[in-house]
Design a protein around this motif. Sequence first.
Motif, short mmCIF file in Angstrom:
data_model
loop_
_atom_site.label_atom_id
_atom_site.label_comp_id
_atom_site.label_asym_id
_atom_site.label_seq_id
_atom_site.Cartn_x
_atom_site.Cartn_y
_atom_site.Cartn_z
N PHE A 1 -13.81 17.26 -43.45
CA PHE A 1 -15.00 17.70 -42.71
C PHE A 1 -14.58 18.72 -41.65
N SER A 2 -15.40 19.72 -41.47
CA SER A 2 -15.13 20.71 -40.43
C SER A 2 -15.59 20.15 -39.08
N GLU A 3 -15.02 19.00 -38.73
CA GLU A 3 -15.36 18.29 -37.50
C GLU A 3 -14.08 17.82 -36.82
N ILE A 4 -14.08 17.87 -35.50
CA ILE A 4 -12.86 17.60 -34.74
C ILE A 4 -12.57 16.10 -34.68
N TRP A 5 -11.33 15.78 -34.91
CA TRP A 5 -10.87 14.39 -34.95
C TRP A 5 -10.72 13.81 -33.55
N THR A 6 -11.17 12.57 -33.39
CA THR A 6 -10.83 11.75 -32.22
C THR A 6 -10.50 10.36 -32.73
N GLN A 7 -9.68 9.66 -31.98
CA GLN A 7 -9.20 8.35 -32.41
C GLN A 7 -10.33 7.32 -32.41
N LYS A 8 -11.23 7.43 -31.42
CA LYS A 8 -12.29 6.44 -31.28
C LYS A 8 -13.66 7.11 -31.21
N GLY A 9 -14.67 6.35 -31.55
CA GLY A 9 -16.04 6.80 -31.33
C GLY A 9 -16.81 7.13 -32.58
N TRP A 10 -16.19 7.90 -33.49
CA TRP A 10 -16.90 8.31 -34.70
C TRP A 10 -16.77 7.25 -35.79
N ASN A 11 -17.90 6.91 -36.40
CA ASN A 11 -17.94 5.94 -37.49
C ASN A 11 -18.60 6.58 -38.71
N LEU A 12 -18.07 6.28 -39.89
CA LEU A 12 -18.60 6.85 -41.13
C LEU A 12 -19.15 5.74 -42.00
N THR A 13 -20.28 6.00 -42.65
CA THR A 13 -20.85 5.04 -43.60
C THR A 13 -21.21 5.74 -44.91
N LEU A 14 -21.08 5.00 -46.02
CA LEU A 14 -21.51 5.45 -47.35
C LEU A 14 -22.68 4.58 -47.76
N ASN A 15 -23.84 5.17 -47.87
CA ASN A 15 -25.06 4.41 -48.17
C ASN A 15 -25.22 3.22 -47.23
N GLY A 16 -24.87 3.42 -45.97
CA GLY A 16 -25.03 2.38 -44.96
C GLY A 16 -23.87 1.44 -44.81
N GLU A 17 -22.87 1.52 -45.72
CA GLU A 17 -21.71 0.63 -45.66
C GLU A 17 -20.56 1.34 -44.93
N SER A 18 -19.92 0.62 -44.02
CA SER A 18 -18.84 1.21 -43.23
C SER A 18 -17.69 1.67 -44.11
N HIS A 19 -17.11 2.83 -43.77
CA HIS A 19 -16.03 3.40 -44.55
C HIS A 19 -15.05 4.07 -43.59
N PRO A 20 -13.74 3.94 -43.82
CA PRO A 20 -12.77 4.47 -42.84
C PRO A 20 -12.68 6.00 -42.85
N LEU A 21 -12.50 6.54 -41.64
CA LEU A 21 -12.18 7.95 -41.47
C LEU A 21 -10.68 8.10 -41.36
N LEU A 22 -10.17 9.26 -41.75
CA LEU A 22 -8.75 9.56 -41.53
C LEU A 22 -8.63 10.99 -41.00
N ARG A 23 -7.44 11.34 -40.61
CA ARG A 23 -7.22 12.66 -40.01
C ARG A 23 -6.55 13.59 -41.01
N ALA A 24 -7.06 14.80 -41.09
CA ALA A 24 -6.47 15.80 -41.98
C ALA A 24 -6.17 17.08 -41.19
N ASN A 25 -5.12 17.75 -41.63
CA ASN A 25 -4.78 19.07 -41.06
C ASN A 25 -4.60 19.03 -39.55
N TYR A 26 -4.11 17.91 -39.06
CA TYR A 26 -3.74 17.69 -37.65
C TYR A 26 -4.95 17.47 -36.73
N PHE A 27 -6.11 18.14 -37.00
CA PHE A 27 -7.18 18.09 -35.99
C PHE A 27 -8.58 17.86 -36.57
N LEU A 28 -8.69 17.65 -37.88
CA LEU A 28 -10.01 17.48 -38.49
C LEU A 28 -10.21 16.07 -39.03
N ARG A 29 -11.47 15.68 -39.17
CA ARG A 29 -11.81 14.41 -39.80
C ARG A 29 -11.82 14.56 -41.32
N ALA A 30 -11.53 13.46 -41.99
CA ALA A 30 -11.55 13.45 -43.46
C ALA A 30 -11.85 12.03 -43.93
#
Length: 838
Positions: free
Chosen positions: A750-779
């Motif tokens: 995602f073209s979105e800036i990574w932070t360790q805490k705060g952002w949560n991702l869901t797939l059809n309402g179900e929680s799903h883990p985020l990871l960090r890509a390219n040092y500074f982006l969310r994936a």
Amino acid sequence: MMLNNNIDWKRTIAIATAILSFICITFAYFNPLLEGKRLKQHDIEMYKGMSKEIADFREQTGKEVLWTNSMFGGMPAWQISVYYTNNLIQYVKKVVTLGFPYPANAFFIYLLGFFIFLLVLKVDVWLSMAGAIAFAFSSYFLIILGAGHATKAYAIGYMAPVIAGIVLTYRGKYLWGGLLTALTLALQIQANHLQITYYLLIIVVILGIFQFFDAVRFKTLRNFFKATGVLLIAALLGIMTYSTALYATYDYGKESMRGKPILTKDVENQTSGLDRDYITQWSYGIGETWSLMIPNAKGGESTILGERHEAMKNMDPQVRSMLGQQNTYWGDQPGTSGPVYVGAFVVFMFIFAALIVKGRWKWILLSATILSILLSWGKNWMPFTDFFLDYVPLYNKFRAVSMTLVIAEFCIPLLAFIGIMELYKTPNWFREKSKRVAFYIALGATAGITLLFYITPTTFFNFLSAYESSQFNRIITQNPANRNDINFIISQLETVRIAIFRADAMRSFLFIVIGAFGLLLLGMKKIKQNWFTAGLVLLLLCDLVPIALRYLNDNNFIPKRRYDTPFAATKADETILSDKTLDFRVLDLTKNVFNDASTSYFHKSVGGYHGAKLQRYQDIIDYYLTSEIDMLRNALRSGTLPNTLEKTQIINALNTKYFIYSPESVPIENRYRFGNAWAVQQIRLVDTPNQEIETLYDADLRHVAVINKEFESQLSSLSDSTIATITMTDYKPNHLTYSYQSETPSLVVFSEIWTQKGWNLTLNGESHPLLRANYFLRAAMLPAGEFQIEMKYEPKVWSVGQTIALISSSLLLLLLVVFTVLEIRKRKQTKQLTNSEE
């Protein structure tokens, strides 16, 4: 009893008159406010730019967004603009500042806070008024008002009443002292300038150390520990009212530039916070310290010499136009908006007081003043600075060490007016040999030195900055045949600067002599105290106000309409605003990209203006973005932009859709950007943060994701033939929605800036883990299928902190009401008892 009541009324009227005088002085100085004008302030304009998306969201929803994508690709809003509506102390601030607009409200707090503290120290009411004027008109305090450093100004204004509460508590006034401490500390912390709060803590620690020694000496340890306990409770209560912001700042600080470095680089320059060179970039010069007594000790503010018309008359007409463009300031800092000037007579009185005042206050204020001066020197005395950076907790979290002089600006007038009060207690003080000798020493150390500087300035000062000297030496080395011409230019430049310096040296000499003469008349009982106090107020106003007006005057004010709308949309802005695409970023090449927030007023910017960026983004700036932006500017000049855009991978990964190269031209659209999100075909695993960021150099980021092995357990194998589609369907700063479809598992960046805490991702309402890509982006590693993806910014600290803030601030205000009612009842009972006895 009638006599006591009369004395009380007399004091009450005097205090009320002083406060009314403060209001008059405030609006006399800031009189354009009465015409409806507002102060034009660079930092407030930048604030309006960086907070525009936040303010718009607040207006549309009535809620706090807590995250903004308008600056540096995206960052938390904690240190930009968050309204902590559950903190009821905000209403106390409105009452204390009488609802005045900025900067009148902050200046009034300067006056009122210092006045209260001097009263607590049992200084005469009228003398306390004079002391408050001396404190408030310290040049730096006016300079920061003009620059728009509002939070800093408020925090400085609340320093004095916080310490007043501490003093009352140690005197045994546990309830009122503790309450005043809690209430004013809550206001001070709410100002949200933790660097000033940290400097306040330094003063408090020094005060506590001397208070403890006195308790040991006089065997009052029981009272000391009781008072300390009360103060700890008061401090906890005051801190809890702003717990949301404090904990959020603490948590965010770990990921910001103020936290521990992520990368291993230039290890000797690193600390557990900011880098040493960044912290000490603005270090006060050792010789520049004389500006406390002589405002133009190093030329004042960074401006052109041509504006100093009187001084320019001393220059040879042949070089006047050329040297008129040179800098007025010749100190060691990269630049400055003005000096730290506390008043010539105030410095004289500070030295005099240091010689005659007895007891702990002298040592507290002397120690704090000397410490602040030494710390302000920064890189000019690195052994001392390094000790604090390496061993004193939290010191390395703050930049601009010259700001430590705030402590000196607080302590110098405080000790000066304690000293004058000491003289008031012995009206014929000049008959005492010790005080007489101290008077002459102080006079020699101030008036004598300023006169000596006036007579032989070049004996003590260099009138070229270190940078200028090195530049002139380089030019002479490269052009030895022009040595005489260059030396002539140097001598003419020095001549003008010497004239500037000598004028202020003589000015300070005269104010010291006039003030000392009045003090001498007082000590010889030739004039009464009230006449001396009146003359002192006049002297302070004549000395300090003209210096303040050099840096903040009527010319700094603008019509309210211009203030409310600081930026006008250009043709480029209007073209971009007509694009209804949900989310993309803009790079304005006409601005200082990473030191300007005007672009953020209209768009989501690659750059911005902030002293506490996310560390990962700062690293990306240092490693890639700065050089990519230089490449773009060069490509625009050479006409090779398309070829260059293929190489600016970080800019493309940030979904930068438009480049502004001219405000009134149609912006350039970047067709090489990667979009809001994209699926990659390969994963390149690395072991360390350094490898993460360095691997970006040769990776094709459109098809390859660089992932740290800490996320390896979340990954699965990818197919080279994977075709995943992901589209943003809804945008809110704190809530992003996408539609996703893929026949195989996909790693989506995602073209979105990574932070360790705060952002949560869901797939059809179900929680799903985020990871960090390219040092500074969310994936995210996504399964095959069709899903609605949502990313929400939901920091836990918000809901918990708001509850704590509401409870603690309500409790604090309740205690204020209860204590006030109890005090009124107590006084009524005392009065009834006295009447019955009569």
